[in-house]
Write an enzyme that holds these catalytic residues in place. Structure first.
Site, mmCIF file in Angstrom:
data_model
loop_
_atom_site.group_PDB
_atom_site.id
_atom_site.type_symbol
_atom_site.label_atom_id
_atom_site.label_comp_id
_atom_site.label_asym_id
_atom_site.label_seq_id
_atom_site.Cartn_x
_atom_site.Cartn_y
_atom_site.Cartn_z
ATOM 1 C CE LYS A 83 -8.469 0.103 -2.404
ATOM 2 N NZ LYS A 83 -8.950 0.324 -3.902
ATOM 3 C CG MET A 143 -9.237 7.778 5.706
ATOM 4 S SD MET A 143 -9.839 6.038 4.893
ATOM 5 C CE MET A 143 -10.258 5.501 6.222
ATOM 6 C CG ASP A 181 -2.235 -0.927 0.931
ATOM 7 O OD1 ASP A 181 -2.431 -1.177 -0.174
ATOM 8 O OD2 ASP A 181 -2.855 -0.847 2.025
#
Length: 257
Positions: free
Chosen positions: A60, A173, A38
């Site tokens: 991602k 996030m 990642d």
């Protein structure tokens, strides 16, 4: 269901600092034939991979061009069916906003053996890096990890219930939706004076942080220049942060270098 000789190991690479990698994670990486890596994984961690290993970057990141989840899952199955040891290397912990649960289910359905190696999650590392104990007994009886970026618009947290709990909120996030998060929390009854910490790139030399209040969060975050990847910590425990300055009960924003 027929199981194959290959396997997949979902490995948590931790919050960024290579020294926070677990011993079990190092051992898993060392046996990999293929590593699916990642974006948030520190490249220094790849030094533990054998020379024969094939490294595939499958980043991602929200709002950016990225490898589809469907492609990653199909690739893991194909490589495992070919007899390879596949290490899926994820930032933080595979099971905490890392899609590890859905990957494990997909692999099991395909007859692939799956192992999971937990990692130190960035939420705890970010808080600890500036002196915050999310469950400090003087301030909070628990901590809630929540994402500010749901699977879709309908998949949003129950903010009134979270605010009513009185527990520390650690939001992943959430930077891109900072104004929406602020409005949701204020509408749910959280005080505008509630202290907030934002920590970017926790545990790395580039770490930067902001200490502010909920009422000033969007404005101060914009002025600070901080962005993703960042963790947002909200709750009275933020008063314990190193170098936190406040007048009475009203936090004073500080950008710490």
């Amino acid at each position: 269901m027929t199981m194959h000789t290959g396997k997949v190991i979902l490995v948590g690479a931790g919050p960024g600092d290579p020294e926070l990698l677990t011993l079990k994670a190092v051992k898993a990486i060392a046996q990999a034939d293929v590593l699916l890596v990642d974006d948030l994984v520190n490249p220094a961690i790849l030094q533990h991979a054998p020379e024969r290993a094939r490294i595939v970057h499958v980043g991602k990141r929200g709002g950016c061009r990225s490898t589809s989840q469907e492609f990653i899952q199909r690739l893991m199955v194909l490589e495992a069916h070919d007899g390879h040891c596949v290490v899926r290397l994820k930032g933080g912990d595979p099971y905490l906003f890392g899609r590890g649960g859905e990957e494990r289910a997909y692999l099991h359905q395909a007859g692939v053996t799956v192992e999971v190696v937990p990692g130190i999650t960035s939420g705890m590392a970010a808080a600890a890096s500036i002196g915050i104990a999310p469950t400090h007994r003087d301030h909070s009886q628990g901590v809630i990890f929540v994402t500010g970026h749901g699977k879709n618009e309908e998949a949003q947290p129950n903010w009134p219930a979270l605010v009513a709990s009185g527990l520390t909120l650690v939001i992943y996030m959430g930077v891109a939706r900072c104004r929406e998060l602020q409005r949701a929390l204020l509408d749910a009854g959280m005080a505008a004076t509630m202290p907030v910490a934002v920590v970017q790139s926790a545990t790395l030399p580039t770490q930067a942080q902001l200490l502010t209040s909920l009422g000033r969060l969007p404005q101060d975050l914009l002025e600070s220049g901080l962005g993703s990847p960042s963790i947002i910590v909200i709750g009275a425990v933020v008063f314990c942060a190193d170098a936190f300055a406040y007048i009475g009960l009203i936090p004073q924003q500080q950008a710490l270098g």
